[in-house]
Write a protein that holds these residues in place. Structure first.
Motif, PDB file in Angstrom:
ATOM      1  N   GLU A  10       0.743  -1.263   0.199  1.00 37.56           N
ATOM      2  CA  GLU A  10       0.027   0.077  -0.009  1.00 37.56           C
ATOM      3  C   GLU A  10       0.961   1.113   0.064  1.00 37.56           C
ATOM      4  N   PHE A  13       2.471   1.612  -3.442  1.00 38.92           N
ATOM      5  CA  PHE A  13       1.486   2.159  -4.441  1.00 38.92           C
ATOM      6  C   PHE A  13       1.365   3.462  -4.382  1.00 38.92           C
ATOM      7  N   GLU A  40       3.568  -0.491 -10.915  1.00 36.15           N
ATOM      8  CA  GLU A  40       2.633  -0.710  -9.973  1.00 36.15           C
ATOM      9  C   GLU A  40       2.040  -2.082  -9.680  1.00 36.15           C
ATOM     10  N   GLU A  44       1.426  -5.963  -6.514  1.00 38.01           N
ATOM     11  CA  GLU A  44       0.235  -7.257  -6.424  1.00 38.01           C
ATOM     12  C   GLU A  44       0.768  -8.486  -6.718  1.00 38.01           C
ATOM     13  N   TYR A  71      -7.291  -7.271  -0.773  1.00 38.85           N
ATOM     14  CA  TYR A  71      -6.464  -6.095  -1.036  1.00 38.85           C
ATOM     15  C   TYR A  71      -6.220  -5.896  -2.471  1.00 38.85           C
ATOM     16  N   THR A  75      -7.632  -3.516  -5.294  1.00 37.90           N
ATOM     17  CA  THR A  75      -6.857  -2.676  -6.044  1.00 37.90           C
ATOM     18  C   THR A  75      -6.715  -2.804  -7.478  1.00 37.90           C
ATOM     19  N   GLY A  79      -7.464   0.848  -8.597  1.00 39.56           N
ATOM     20  CA  GLY A  79      -6.082   1.183  -8.910  1.00 39.56           C
ATOM     21  C   GLY A  79      -6.250   2.217 -10.130  1.00 39.56           C
TER      22      GLY A  79
END
Length: 197
Positions: A10, A13, A40, A44, A71, A75, A79
């Motif tokens: 997080e 990001f 980015e 993940e 999460y 995202t 995102g």
């Protein structure tokens, strides 16, 4: 370990987002900025890989593994929205772009906005549920994956709440002060707040 990695992802990001946009606008290096922003999704992938390794080593599928799936799901859903929001503010501040457009506040325009946000939440929940189901199959033991199934139920609850909120704005559209019909300030550029000074 998984919770720590979620926090790192997080923070990472937002750090990558700020760095990419700073390179794109103040530093006038749009290609380098875009390259940073494209990094980015790697966060993940790292989180998914670490979660899979932890489960493969025999860890019980607990709430931390479920949180990792949630999460990643949200995202995926939010995102791009967050990047676009930040990009609009950076472009306005550093590149003379138009003021960022605020979400509509009233009427059916607000309802449409809420349905779009609902769609993102549903997408995030479905992605999370799919990842959770994959983890359940990966563990292959109902006794070790009960918490993962519980997270799937929570995602169903998120979907239900999102649909209720969007439907509420459709059935009972929010009206501007004074009760006049219409969409109010929907789609207008953000105006600086008055401080009274």
């Amino acid at each position: 370990m998984v919770v720590t990695l979620i926090i790192v992802c997080e923070v990472g990001f937002w750090v990558l987002l700020a760095a990419g946009l700073a390179l794109r606008y103040p530093a006038r290096r749009p290609r380098l900025g875009a390259a940073v922003l494209l990094c980015e999704p790697l966060l993940e992938l790292v989180l998914l890989a670490a979660t899979a390794v932890d489960l493969r080593r025999g860890a019980e599928g607990n709430w931390t593994h479920g949180l990792a799936a949630v999460y990643v799901g949200f995202t995926v859903a939010y995102g791009h929205y967050a990047v676009r929001w930040a990009d609009g503010h950076f472009a306005h501040r550093f590149a003379g772009g138009p003021p960022p457009v605020r979400p509509p506040k009233y009427g059916m325009a607000r309802a449409v906005h809420e349905w779009k946000m609902c769609a993102r939440s549903v997408l995030g929940a479905l992605v999370a549920m799919a990842l959770l189901q994959g983890a359940v199959w990966y563990v292959g033991d109902a006794g070790r994956s009960e918490s993962l199934v519980d997270w799937q139920r929570k995602m169903l609850f998120v979907i239900g709440i999102s649909l209720v909120i969007a439907a509420g704005y459709t059935v009972w559209p929010k009206r501007p002060p004074g009760g006049a019909a219409g969409d109010g300030a929907g789609g207008r550029p953000a105006e600086p707040e008055r401080t009274g000074r």
